[in-house]
Enzyme design. Structure first.
Site, PDB file in Angstrom:
ATOM      1  N   LYS A  75      44.712 -67.281 -11.605  1.00 59.76           N
ATOM      2  CA  LYS A  75      45.532 -68.368 -11.057  1.00 59.76           C
ATOM      3  C   LYS A  75      44.726 -69.636 -10.827  1.00 59.76           C
ATOM      4  O   LYS A  75      45.256 -70.618 -10.301  1.00 59.76           O
ATOM      5  CB  LYS A  75      46.173 -67.912  -9.747  1.00 59.76           C
ATOM      6  CG  LYS A  75      47.024 -66.651  -9.889  1.00 59.76           C
ATOM      7  CD  LYS A  75      47.347 -66.035  -8.543  1.00 59.76           C
ATOM      8  CE  LYS A  75      47.890 -64.612  -8.729  1.00 59.76           C
ATOM      9  NZ  LYS A  75      47.957 -63.883  -7.445  1.00 59.76           N
ATOM     10  N   ARG A 104      54.045 -58.351   2.898  1.00 59.06           N
ATOM     11  CA  ARG A 104      54.929 -59.054   1.994  1.00 59.06           C
ATOM     12  C   ARG A 104      55.952 -58.049   1.503  1.00 59.06           C
ATOM     13  O   ARG A 104      55.943 -56.893   1.899  1.00 59.06           O
ATOM     14  CB  ARG A 104      54.155 -59.687   0.846  1.00 59.06           C
ATOM     15  CG  ARG A 104      53.240 -58.733   0.159  1.00 59.06           C
ATOM     16  CD  ARG A 104      52.011 -59.411  -0.394  1.00 59.06           C
ATOM     17  NE  ARG A 104      52.296 -60.713  -0.954  1.00 59.06           N
ATOM     18  CZ  ARG A 104      51.476 -61.371  -1.749  1.00 59.06           C
ATOM     19  NH1 ARG A 104      50.342 -60.827  -2.089  1.00 59.06           N
ATOM     20  NH2 ARG A 104      51.774 -62.545  -2.208  1.00 59.06           N
ATOM     21  N   PRO A 139      53.148 -70.092  -8.197  1.00 59.99           N
ATOM     22  CA  PRO A 139      52.526 -69.734  -9.463  1.00 59.99           C
ATOM     23  C   PRO A 139      51.800 -68.412  -9.465  1.00 59.99           C
ATOM     24  O   PRO A 139      50.992 -68.123  -8.599  1.00 59.99           O
ATOM     25  CB  PRO A 139      51.525 -70.856  -9.674  1.00 59.99           C
ATOM     26  CG  PRO A 139      51.270 -71.424  -8.330  1.00 59.99           C
ATOM     27  CD  PRO A 139      52.263 -70.898  -7.378  1.00 59.99           C
ATOM     28  N   GLU A 140      52.080 -67.629 -10.469  1.00 56.81           N
ATOM     29  CA  GLU A 140      51.195 -66.540 -10.854  1.00 56.81           C
ATOM     30  C   GLU A 140      50.655 -66.921 -12.228  1.00 56.81           C
ATOM     31  O   GLU A 140      50.834 -68.041 -12.677  1.00 56.81           O
ATOM     32  CB  GLU A 140      51.944 -65.202 -10.861  1.00 56.81           C
ATOM     33  CG  GLU A 140      52.447 -64.814  -9.457  1.00 56.81           C
ATOM     34  CD  GLU A 140      53.154 -63.481  -9.398  1.00 56.81           C
ATOM     35  OE1 GLU A 140      52.766 -62.587 -10.158  1.00 56.81           O
ATOM     36  OE2 GLU A 140      54.090 -63.333  -8.597  1.00 56.81           O
TER      37      GLU A 140
END
Length: 325
Positions: free
Chosen positions: A61, A311, A2-3
């Site tokens: 979030k 990342r 989730p963002e």
DNA sequence: AGGGCAACCTGGGGGC
DNA sequence: TGCCCCCAGGTTGCCC
């Protein structure tokens, strides 16, 4: 998964399904999923039993549900949820799931599940405190309400702002997000103040976008998407970037999240607050994320992927020119 | 002060 | 088939 758009979709779904239903019992199936609770699972379950969730509120979030106690009096506490990398909330009638970590049973027989494969997410009954983050303008207390989204179906309900002046203490350091009505306006004062803070200090634009204390809700996917839309390389320094350019990146970030929200809002049903990660709105159209080697939709050159901040960063080397080192 | 980075977990998937 | 390595959308906390 989730963002911000995913969490907002979950918030809106939860708001229509889990409010005002007394909690009869809580089962913590994985202690780690309530690790932030000082008193562990025992305290977590004890504080929830008999309560009802009175609203579904979000900032970035983070998602939380203010509690009303068994006596009908509002607690100065909320059920706080962070979904981490793989968390899901589902409204269920029964059954099981291999990654079910916490099961909340309502007195009416329904259930509310927290599913989390990687267990980076957590649930936490946390105290509510007045917002102290001042935010742009720096006036101080209460200037910023938690992000009662302007996009969810229950926005009006929430924006009664009964809970707006309060925020879970663990979320107090998180900045408002781009769906916050005060930040939604491109040329607004809060937006300009955010740009000013973004350009303070020597760092790359993606690092700033991912800094949840600057502006919250943007994660790796939407950062890359926003940068592609505004044709800015991820490592461009914000301090030497024109303010208008930084503002344009923010606007792109908001737009890509609003687009994703529009796609996501259509795909959950009454049973699942969150659909499976590999279905529904997950297939929203992305321009760079996960498209390594595929042609840029603007110029046709292949999308490339580099390691940045431990990342991946996906971008078009032609449309998003790297800075000279 | 602020950036860099490992750590926290559980898989899934690809290569050999 | 098995094994090993890489990958995954987030946050925290420690080190420099």
């Amino acid at each position: 998964m989730p963002e911000l758009p995913e969490v907002e979709t979950i918030r809106a779904g939860a708001a229509t399904h889990v409010l005002d239903r007394p909690i009869a019992a809580v089962e913590v199936l994985r202690e780690r999923s309530v690790r932030r609770q000082g008193g562990g699972a025992a305290e977590f379950t004890a504080r929830l039993r008999g309560c009802t969730l009175t609203a579904a509120v979000r900032r970035g979030k983070f998602l939380w549900f203010p509690l009303r106690g068994p006596d009908g009096v509002a607690e100065d506490a909320a059920l706080l949820v962070h979904l981490g990398m793989s968390g899901q909330l589902r409204v269920m009638e029964g059954g099981s799931h291999p990654h079910l970590r916490v099961r909340i049973r309502f007195a009416d027989g329904g259930q509310f599940w927290f599913i989390d494969q990687r267990t980076f997410g957590y649930l936490w009954v946390a105290d509510l405190v007045p917002t102290l983050d001042g935010g742009p303008g720096g006036v101080g207390t209460l200037e910023y309400a938690p992000a009662v989204s302007d996009a969810g179906p229950l926005a009006q309900h929430n924006s009664a702002l009964e809970h707006a002046a309060l925020i879970p203490a663990p979320v107090a350091h998180i900045a408002p997000d781009l769906l916050d009505p005060r930040l939604a306006e491109p040329g607004g004062p809060q937006r300009r103040e955010l740009v000013r803070r973004m350009r303070r200090g020597r760092r790359g634009i993606k690092r700033a976008l991912l800094d949840q204390t600057l502006v919250s809700g943007i994660g790796n996917i939407y950062a890359d998407e926003a940068l592609w839309r505004s044709r800015v390389h991820y490592d461009r320094r914000t301090d030497v970037m024109p303010a208008a350019k930084a503002g344009a990146v923010l606007q792109s970030a908001r737009e890509v999240m609003v687009d994703a929200l529009a796609a996501g809002g259509t795909s959950f049903d009454s049973l699942y607050v969150h659909v499976n990660g590999d279905s529904g709105y997950f297939s929203r159209s992305l321009d760079v994320y996960g498209r390594e080697g595929e042609p840029c939709r603007r110029c046709g050159r292949p999308i490339v992927r580099e390691v940045f901040m431990n990342r991946s960063a996906a971008f078009c080397r032609n449309c998003q020119r790297p800075p000279r080192r």
